[in-house]
Write a protein that holds these residues in place. Sequence first.
Motif, PDB file in Angstrom:
ATOM      1  N   LEU A 183       0.661  -1.121  -0.108  1.00  0.00           N
ATOM      2  CA  LEU A 183       0.084  -0.052  -0.054  1.00  0.00           C
ATOM      3  C   LEU A 183       0.934   1.139   0.098  1.00  0.00           C
ATOM      4  CD1 LEU A 183      -2.660   1.393   0.249  1.00  0.00           C
ATOM      5  CD2 LEU A 183      -2.612   1.057   2.834  1.00  0.00           C
ATOM      6  N   LEU A 184       1.901   1.398   0.780  1.00  0.00           N
ATOM      7  CA  LEU A 184       2.785   2.352   0.925  1.00  0.00           C
ATOM      8  C   LEU A 184       3.669   2.457  -0.404  1.00  0.00           C
ATOM      9  CD1 LEU A 184       3.998   2.180   4.537  1.00  0.00           C
ATOM     10  CD2 LEU A 184       2.324   3.580   3.652  1.00  0.00           C
ATOM     11  N   ASN A 186       2.699   1.868  -3.466  1.00  0.00           N
ATOM     12  CA  ASN A 186       1.746   2.499  -4.439  1.00  0.00           C
ATOM     13  C   ASN A 186       1.197   3.679  -4.070  1.00  0.00           C
ATOM     14  OD1 ASN A 186       0.751  -0.394  -5.578  1.00  0.00           O
ATOM     15  ND2 ASN A 186      -0.566  -0.820  -4.012  1.00  0.00           N
ATOM     16  N   ILE A 187       1.317   4.173  -2.814  1.00  0.00           N
ATOM     17  CA  ILE A 187       1.161   5.489  -2.455  1.00  0.00           C
ATOM     18  C   ILE A 187       2.260   6.488  -2.875  1.00  0.00           C
ATOM     19  CG2 ILE A 187       0.811   7.136  -0.553  1.00  0.00           C
ATOM     20  CD1 ILE A 187      -1.227   5.256   0.565  1.00  0.00           C
ATOM     21  N   TYR A 190       1.827   6.441  -6.897  1.00  0.00           N
ATOM     22  CA  TYR A 190       0.841   7.214  -7.442  1.00  0.00           C
ATOM     23  C   TYR A 190       0.757   8.740  -7.055  1.00  0.00           C
ATOM     24  CZ  TYR A 190      -0.783   2.873  -9.103  1.00  0.00           C
ATOM     25  OH  TYR A 190      -0.892   1.648 -10.157  1.00  0.00           O
ATOM     26  N   ASN A 191       1.641   9.291  -5.923  1.00  0.00           N
ATOM     27  CA  ASN A 191       1.493  10.640  -5.479  1.00  0.00           C
ATOM     28  C   ASN A 191       3.083  11.328  -5.668  1.00  0.00           C
ATOM     29  OD1 ASN A 191      -1.364  10.874  -4.208  1.00  0.00           O
ATOM     30  ND2 ASN A 191      -0.601   8.823  -3.452  1.00  0.00           N
ATOM     31  N   VAL A 196       7.533   6.338   1.517  1.00  0.00           N
ATOM     32  CA  VAL A 196       6.431   6.778   2.398  1.00  0.00           C
ATOM     33  C   VAL A 196       6.361   5.929   3.702  1.00  0.00           C
ATOM     34  CG1 VAL A 196       3.955   7.203   2.550  1.00  0.00           C
ATOM     35  CG2 VAL A 196       5.025   7.402   0.488  1.00  0.00           C
TER      36      VAL A 196
ATOM     37  N   PHE B 166      -4.924  10.453  -0.665  1.00  0.00           N
ATOM     38  CA  PHE B 166      -3.733  10.224  -1.374  1.00  0.00           C
ATOM     39  C   PHE B 166      -4.240   9.207  -2.205  1.00  0.00           C
ATOM     40  CE2 PHE B 166       0.127  11.397   0.935  1.00  0.00           C
ATOM     41  CZ  PHE B 166      -0.569  12.027   1.995  1.00  0.00           C
ATOM     42  N   ASP B 167      -3.757   9.229  -3.529  1.00  0.00           N
ATOM     43  CA  ASP B 167      -4.126   8.223  -4.537  1.00  0.00           C
ATOM     44  C   ASP B 167      -3.289   6.945  -4.241  1.00  0.00           C
ATOM     45  OD1 ASP B 167      -4.213   6.683  -6.964  1.00  0.00           O
ATOM     46  OD2 ASP B 167      -4.034   7.968  -8.351  1.00  0.00           O
ATOM     47  N   ALA B 168      -4.156   5.679  -4.170  1.00  0.00           N
ATOM     48  CA  ALA B 168      -3.783   4.582  -3.495  1.00  0.00           C
ATOM     49  C   ALA B 168      -3.694   3.447  -4.504  1.00  0.00           C
ATOM     50  CB  ALA B 168      -4.230   4.065  -2.306  1.00  0.00           C
ATOM     51  N   GLY B 169      -4.226   3.878  -5.915  1.00  0.00           N
ATOM     52  CA  GLY B 169      -3.998   2.863  -6.953  1.00  0.00           C
ATOM     53  C   GLY B 169      -5.382   2.810  -7.584  1.00  0.00           C
ATOM     54  N   ALA B 173      -6.567  -2.296  -5.694  1.00  0.00           N
ATOM     55  CA  ALA B 173      -5.734  -2.214  -4.555  1.00  0.00           C
ATOM     56  C   ALA B 173      -6.465  -1.756  -3.235  1.00  0.00           C
ATOM     57  CB  ALA B 173      -4.465  -0.802  -4.880  1.00  0.00           C
ATOM     58  N   MET B 176      -5.760  -3.685   0.234  1.00  0.00           N
ATOM     59  CA  MET B 176      -4.886  -3.289   1.397  1.00  0.00           C
ATOM     60  C   MET B 176      -5.221  -2.058   2.115  1.00  0.00           C
ATOM     61  SD  MET B 176      -1.588  -4.063  -1.345  1.00  0.00           S
ATOM     62  CE  MET B 176      -2.457  -3.426  -2.661  1.00  0.00           C
ATOM     63  N   VAL B 177      -6.211  -1.212   1.326  1.00  0.00           N
ATOM     64  CA  VAL B 177      -6.688  -0.346   2.232  1.00  0.00           C
ATOM     65  C   VAL B 177      -7.902  -0.772   3.281  1.00  0.00           C
ATOM     66  CG1 VAL B 177      -8.099   1.893   2.195  1.00  0.00           C
ATOM     67  CG2 VAL B 177      -6.415   1.416   0.270  1.00  0.00           C
ATOM     68  N   PHE B 200       0.257   9.180   6.361  1.00  0.00           N
ATOM     69  CA  PHE B 200       1.383   8.738   5.461  1.00  0.00           C
ATOM     70  C   PHE B 200       2.448  10.142   5.292  1.00  0.00           C
ATOM     71  CE2 PHE B 200      -2.424   6.553   3.406  1.00  0.00           C
ATOM     72  CZ  PHE B 200      -2.110   5.387   4.003  1.00  0.00           C
ATOM     73  N   ARG B 201       3.717   9.988   5.517  1.00  0.00           N
ATOM     74  CA  ARG B 201       4.616  10.897   5.444  1.00  0.00           C
ATOM     75  C   ARG B 201       6.051  10.388   5.038  1.00  0.00           C
ATOM     76  NH1 ARG B 201       3.932  13.923  10.541  1.00  0.00           N
ATOM     77  NH2 ARG B 201       6.224  14.756  10.070  1.00  0.00           N
TER      78      ARG B 201
END
Lengths: 201, 201
Positions: A183-184, A186-187, A190-191, A196, B166-169, B173, B176-177, B200-201
């Motif tokens: 997931l991270l 992908n984030i 895509y961002n 991340v 955040f775009d997660a795909g 996907a 996973m979220v 997320f950072r």
Amino acid sequence: MALRLSPVFDVIVGSREKDKAELTCRLGIETLKNRGTACSLTGVSNQDAVDSAEVVILAIPFKHLAGTLEGLHGFENKIVISPVNPMEKRDHFTFVPPVEGSAALMVKRLLPPTARICSAFNTIAANKWKALDEELAYSVPVCGDDAEAKRQVMDIVNRISRLQAFDAGPLAASSMVEALTPLLLNIARYNKMRDVGIQFR
Amino acid sequence: MALRLSPVFDVIVGSREKDKAELTCRLGIETLKNRGTACSLTGVSNQDAVDSAEVVILAIPFKHLAGTLEGLHGFENKIVISPVNPMEKRDHFTFVPPVEGSAALMVKRLLPPTARICSAFNTIAANKWKALDEELAYSVPVCGDDAEAKRQVMDIVNRISRLQAFDAGPLAASSMVEALTPLLLNIARYNKMRDVGIQFR
């Protein structure tokens, strides 16, 4: 990971090729020395690492995990940390667990029943470990069935940079931790972010 | 969720029982009025809500999702947001996806092919939505296959409190979220925290 751990703990790096482990450790010691940081870092074979260590971190890609563990012995009563994330890159990154449900549960099946297995460090990207100028201000979920082992693993996590350990339940809950990493990824992708991490709050 | 959305958007709350939706909305309007906040909040039947809304949020427990959708029509070309997390509480909370792989993919199977489905808001706890004095400083992963729909959903997210989308795909996907929510519930439980969100950072 060894660069961040070896200033705090005695770190023994194992490799299939002892020479490679030794070279890696010499380079690591040099890197830290140039920063004025003392460390304890020794390169040995995988089997010697298992035999010498009190806590074993299985820092191996998932595809090599079963093969590596099948060639090693001596895990009885040791604390074993799985940071492994079984995932594949299709058009996006996807969590693809083994039949056991997670890498951590696969490790449990492959090791002797007295091994004290925890999952931890799953979501810290390799680049974050390497970026020694950056603080690691991230949350680290830790799963495990042995309460005392989990407490020790959480203590290890909490002594590294600004990592903060969170008890994420029994080992069977590791699948949800391992699914975080794709997931991270992908984030990040895509961002247009570099790496991340997460914080729970 | 309606309390947070209705000061910003025209919110139509649907229920199987129209009277219940109307009562909920009267109470919501009163709550916001007492805080000096104007809002747009209307209670109707589920079918009227689908018919009137531009964007439909399926704020339904997973166990009622299929049954509710099977009794409704008119989703053609609408943006449909799934915040649904298929999970069970065993000794710990566990992600238990339907055969499609995620609630979002089950919604895709149940709705007409022109419905523009995204997953979003999965990890915001009910108590957080309700605590109007608290800012929601959390990250919200958004998945979807329709780029324009996803952009609109991310805009909606970004207009609520301090939520950050955040775009997660792609929609595939979403599993996973959705798995994040039982993980967060476990972390709250095992670390004696009240409600846990992520950044997320």
